[in-house]
Design an enzyme around this catalytic site. Structure first.
Site, PDB file in Angstrom:
ATOM      1  CB  SER A  41      61.833  83.709  91.346  1.00  7.51           C
ATOM      2  OG  SER A  41      60.754  83.537  90.549  1.00  7.51           O
ATOM      3  CG  HIS A  73      62.093  81.344  85.860  1.00  3.23           C
ATOM      4  ND1 HIS A  73      61.207  80.531  86.525  1.00  3.23           N
ATOM      5  CD2 HIS A  73      61.755  82.606  86.169  1.00  3.23           C
ATOM      6  CE1 HIS A  73      60.384  81.286  87.223  1.00  3.23           C
ATOM      7  NE2 HIS A  73      60.680  82.548  87.018  1.00  3.23           N
ATOM      8  CD  GLU A 195      48.251  87.549  92.914  1.00  3.58           C
ATOM      9  OE1 GLU A 195      49.062  88.286  93.515  1.00  3.58           O
ATOM     10  OE2 GLU A 195      48.606  86.611  92.177  1.00  3.58           O
TER      11      GLU A 195
END
Ligand code: HPA
Length: 274
Positions: A41, A73, A195
């Site tokens: 990206s 992508h 995360e």
């Protein structure tokens, strides 16, 4: 009857990579490549600057390649010729580990690149930054990685040395183009969720600077194939909890778009010197 993917059915993933490499030679008319680049990206426009396009083919026409799962992508494979006359294979279609198709599919592009003759693998990605001094839109070199996927592309008792996996020589060349380039340790998480702040604190505590969902497994496969590896992360956002703001895929894509002209130019200049 099942219609198994060639990589699942194969006894050896390297055989499938050799078939893919001969597909590329046939479809591009270029027998051998010298350097391979995977564009993550934000890095998509680099191809135009690296050299003249000799051929561009949909990745899906090459044995073992899958459709990209993600907007942002590019699903093509390009063969470029640099001003210096070297052949660069540009892989715009990365298969991510989080897609759940297994590691063979993730590293197939790298093994194919090696089978086309490439001896240098340049891996780029968009990632989260753990260091507070970093800003979205900043490119950094990958100096090492921590593989948190609990998986490996190596099959059987294949023991590969990963000291200097991200070549100090190639990082030096990158810094000769841009002396201000910072570097850090890339932590590959499985994803596709970002995360938690606690996971980012853990990554920092164990020596990580960058969090992402690709690259480490590919770098291992590149080393196994005997290639020299150069890794770049575009910091698309500060990692969860480092930034007070929630993360979004749109933010990641936007940061990539904005940084694209600058980092693409950088990458093209570095490749010219490899
Ligand atoms: N974490 C993991 N992967 C990413 C991030 C992130 O913060 N940003 C872009 N890809």
């Amino acid at each position: 009857m099942t219609n198994a993917h060639p990589l699942e059915a194969a006894a050896s993933p390297f055989e499938v990579a050799r078939t893919a490499a001969s597909d590329i030679a046939r479809l591009t008319g270029v027998e051998r490549h010298d350097i391979a680049v995977t564009l993550g990206s934000g890095w998509g426009r680099a191809a135009e600057l690296i050299g003249e396009t000799v051929a561009e083919i949909p990745a899906t026409e090459v044995t073992g390649f899958s459709k990209p799962a993600l907007e942002g992508h590019v699903g093509t494979i390009r063969s470029l010729r640099t001003a210096g006359g070297r052949h660069v294979l540009v892989i715009g279609a990365r298969t991510h580990y989080y897609e759940g198709h297994g590691v063979r599919r993730v590293v197939h592009s790298v093994r194919t690149a090696a089978a086309t003759g490439a001896t240098t693998m340049v891996l780029t990605n968009g990632a989260g930054g753990i260091r507070e001094t970093w800003r979205a839109g900043q490119p950094v070199l990958i100096s090492d990685h921590i593989n948190l996927t609990a998986d490996s592309p190596l099959e059987g008792a294949t023991f590969i040395d990963l000291t200097d996996l991200y070549s100090a020589r190639l990082r030096e060349i990158a810094r000769s183009v841009d002396p201000s380039l910072d570097e850090g340790v890339y932590c590959q998480f499985r994803g596709p969720h970002y995360e938690t702040p606690a996971e980012v604190r853990m990554a920092r505590a164990i020596g990580g600077d960058i969090v992402g969902m690709s690259t480490a497994l590919e770098a291992i496969a590149a080393r196994e194939a005997g290639m020299e590896v150069l890794g770049f992360s575009l910091i698309t956002n500060l990692a969860a909890g480092i930034s007070p703001d929630p993360l979004s895929h749109e933010e990641v894509i936007d940061a990539g778009r904005q940084a694209e002209p600058v980092i693409s130019g950088l990458l093209a200049k570095v490749i010219e010197r490899l």
